[in-house]
Design a protein around this motif. Sequence first.
Motif, short mmCIF file in Angstrom:
data_model
loop_
_atom_site.label_atom_id
_atom_site.label_comp_id
_atom_site.label_asym_id
_atom_site.label_seq_id
_atom_site.Cartn_x
_atom_site.Cartn_y
_atom_site.Cartn_z
N MET A 179 0.83 -1.19 0.00
CA MET A 179 0.00 0.00 0.00
C MET A 179 0.87 1.25 0.00
SD MET A 179 -3.19 -0.88 2.45
CE MET A 179 -2.38 -1.83 3.70
N ARG A 180 0.38 2.32 -0.66
CA ARG A 180 1.15 3.55 -0.84
C ARG A 180 0.71 4.65 0.11
NH1 ARG A 180 0.90 6.56 -4.97
NH2 ARG A 180 3.06 7.20 -4.82
N HIS A 181 0.34 4.37 1.31
CA HIS A 181 -0.16 5.40 2.22
C HIS A 181 0.91 6.44 2.50
CE1 HIS A 181 -3.83 3.27 2.83
NE2 HIS A 181 -3.25 2.22 3.36
N GLY A 182 0.58 7.70 2.20
CA GLY A 182 1.48 8.80 2.53
C GLY A 182 2.71 8.92 1.65
N LYS A 183 2.80 8.18 0.56
CA LYS A 183 3.96 8.26 -0.33
C LYS A 183 3.56 9.02 -1.57
CE LYS A 183 5.77 3.97 1.43
NZ LYS A 183 6.03 2.57 1.19
#
Length: 168
Positions: free
Chosen positions: A1-5
């Motif tokens: 998952m790409r949370h905050g990237k």
Amino acid sequence: MRHGKKNNHLGRTDSHRKAMLANMASSLIKYKRIQTTLAKAKALRMYVEPLLTKSKTDTTHSRRIVFSYLQDKEIVTELFRDVAAKIANRPGGYTRIIKLNNRLGDNAEMALIELVDYNEIYGKEVESAEKKTTRRGRTKAKKTDDTVEATPATEEAAVETKTEDKGE
């Protein structure tokens, strides 16, 4: 998952991406507009806008921070001397991305990224739009004519009251 990237890696290593963005930022500051792919233009906007904000305060510390990103003394000098003077009163949004036709070879989405304050075409349209009159402006002109006619009468009345006060 790409949370905050939020940064796009653009299919490159970290050092290659930083060098590419620094070179593109230097070209943007030097030429005021460059043509590149849409993904690189969006990545460049996120890279260069904080540098343009830093250039608004001309201190040794901010010059050193910007130089650590760009690694070009002449470009840093031009940024702090010329570009910062033009963007001094703008509260952000220093760049504009204009989508172009796809590239012929690989059908990549192309874009033109430019500094907003250096585009003379859009500035002329804004000036001509402000000079345009509307119908509502004509009714105000009639009202001002009425007030102009009423003004001498009120001045004469004021003079008469002053003379009457002096006579008493």
